[in-house]
Scaffold this motif. Structure first.
Motif, PDB file in Angstrom:
ATOM      1  N   MET A   1       0.838  -1.187   0.000  1.00  0.00           N
ATOM      2  CA  MET A   1       0.000   0.000   0.000  1.00  0.00           C
ATOM      3  C   MET A   1       0.879   1.246   0.000  1.00  0.00           C
ATOM      4  O   MET A   1       1.903   1.289   0.656  1.00  0.00           O
ATOM      5  N   THR A   2       0.465   2.246  -0.733  1.00  0.00           N
ATOM      6  CA  THR A   2       1.182   3.514  -0.798  1.00  0.00           C
ATOM      7  C   THR A   2       0.243   4.633  -0.386  1.00  0.00           C
ATOM      8  O   THR A   2      -0.920   4.645  -0.765  1.00  0.00           O
ATOM      9  N   TRP A   3       0.753   5.555   0.392  1.00  0.00           N
ATOM     10  CA  TRP A   3      -0.009   6.745   0.753  1.00  0.00           C
ATOM     11  C   TRP A   3       0.161   7.724  -0.393  1.00  0.00           C
ATOM     12  O   TRP A   3       1.241   8.263  -0.605  1.00  0.00           O
ATOM     13  N   GLY A   4      -0.890   7.971  -1.169  1.00  0.00           N
ATOM     14  CA  GLY A   4      -0.754   8.764  -2.373  1.00  0.00           C
ATOM     15  C   GLY A   4      -1.015  10.247  -2.213  1.00  0.00           C
ATOM     16  O   GLY A   4      -0.637  11.051  -3.065  1.00  0.00           O
ATOM     17  N   ILE A   5      -1.664  10.637  -1.121  1.00  0.00           N
ATOM     18  CA  ILE A   5      -2.003  12.043  -0.931  1.00  0.00           C
ATOM     19  C   ILE A   5      -0.728  12.850  -0.710  1.00  0.00           C
ATOM     20  O   ILE A   5       0.121  12.484   0.096  1.00  0.00           O
ATOM     21  N   GLY A   6      -0.581  13.929  -1.445  1.00  0.00           N
ATOM     22  CA  GLY A   6       0.600  14.783  -1.302  1.00  0.00           C
ATOM     23  C   GLY A   6       1.849  14.211  -1.942  1.00  0.00           C
ATOM     24  O   GLY A   6       2.962  14.679  -1.691  1.00  0.00           O
ATOM     25  N   ARG A   7       1.668  13.220  -2.775  1.00  0.00           N
ATOM     26  CA  ARG A   7       2.805  12.499  -3.376  1.00  0.00           C
ATOM     27  C   ARG A   7       3.791  13.439  -4.073  1.00  0.00           C
ATOM     28  O   ARG A   7       4.994  13.333  -3.882  1.00  0.00           O
ATOM     29  N   SER A   8       3.297  14.371  -4.878  1.00  0.00           N
ATOM     30  CA  SER A   8       4.206  15.246  -5.628  1.00  0.00           C
ATOM     31  C   SER A   8       5.004  16.145  -4.683  1.00  0.00           C
ATOM     32  O   SER A   8       6.188  16.401  -4.921  1.00  0.00           O
ATOM     33  N   ASP A   9       4.376  16.607  -3.605  1.00  0.00           N
ATOM     34  CA  ASP A   9       5.107  17.430  -2.630  1.00  0.00           C
ATOM     35  C   ASP A   9       6.215  16.625  -1.958  1.00  0.00           C
ATOM     36  O   ASP A   9       7.327  17.118  -1.789  1.00  0.00           O
ATOM     37  N   GLU A 147      -2.334   3.749  10.117  1.00  0.00           N
ATOM     38  CA  GLU A 147      -2.752   3.643   8.720  1.00  0.00           C
ATOM     39  C   GLU A 147      -1.611   3.899   7.735  1.00  0.00           C
ATOM     40  O   GLU A 147      -1.765   3.661   6.539  1.00  0.00           O
ATOM     41  N   LEU A 148      -0.488   4.404   8.208  1.00  0.00           N
ATOM     42  CA  LEU A 148       0.552   4.883   7.307  1.00  0.00           C
ATOM     43  C   LEU A 148       1.543   3.796   6.925  1.00  0.00           C
ATOM     44  O   LEU A 148       2.223   3.239   7.777  1.00  0.00           O
ATOM     45  N   PRO A 149       1.651   3.549   5.626  1.00  0.00           N
ATOM     46  CA  PRO A 149       2.668   2.605   5.148  1.00  0.00           C
ATOM     47  C   PRO A 149       4.000   3.335   4.945  1.00  0.00           C
ATOM     48  O   PRO A 149       4.060   4.568   4.965  1.00  0.00           O
TER      49      PRO A 149
END
Length: 153
Positions: A1-9, A147-149
């Motif tokens: 699982m990847t946390w995708g929110i804010g990925r570009s930042d 919840e954070l991977p």
């Protein structure tokens, strides 16, 4: 699982070396949440007698709680990015509920680095707001942490 929110930042901060990756035992944010709770208790004891110190300790608690989230993902700020990078990445990933952290950082910097008369004055209402905010951020971080991977590129 990847946390995708804010990925570009996060990717930009990694590329700019404002944050870096960590792994293993170092990637466990629970101890930082414990430190944040302790800071809140300490700040309460100084709230009336020394509001400047109370605010500074509260700020450190918010920083610990926010850094706990990054740490849990295998990320940490570098000396290049510092507190500014922590502010940026938690707002990008976890939303505007973390916005006041940057405002606290600005207040803390003013108090810490301003010279001259009145430099060390902080209103009781600001300290009260900061302490409420720290309590909210601790609660929010406690819910998010499991919840954070680990961060994957």
């Amino acid at each position: 699982m990847t946390w995708g929110i804010g990925r570009s930042d996060v990717q930009l901060l990694l590329a700019d070396k404002d944050i870096e990756r960590i792994d293993g035992d170092a990637a466990n944010g629970a101890f930082l949440l414990d430190a944040a709770r302790l800071r809140l208790e300490s700040a309460r004891t100084l709230q009336t007698s020394d509001p400047v110190s109370s605010f500074e300790i509260t700020y450190e608690g918010v920083r610990h709680a926010a850094t706990a989230l990054l740490t849990q993902q295998g990320l940490r700020p570098t000396s290049n990015g510092g507190h500014r990078a922590i502010c940026r990445v938690v707002v990008a990933q976890f939303g505007p509920g973390f916005d006041f952290f940057n405002r606290m950082r600005q207040i803390r910097n003013t108090v810490e680095y301003q010279r001259g008369p009145g430099a060390l004055e902080i209103q009781a209402a600001v300290v009260d707001e900061a302490m409420r905010y720290l309590g909210e951020i601790i609660d929010r971080s406690e819910r998010l942490l499991p919840e954070l991977p680990m961060w994957r590129i």
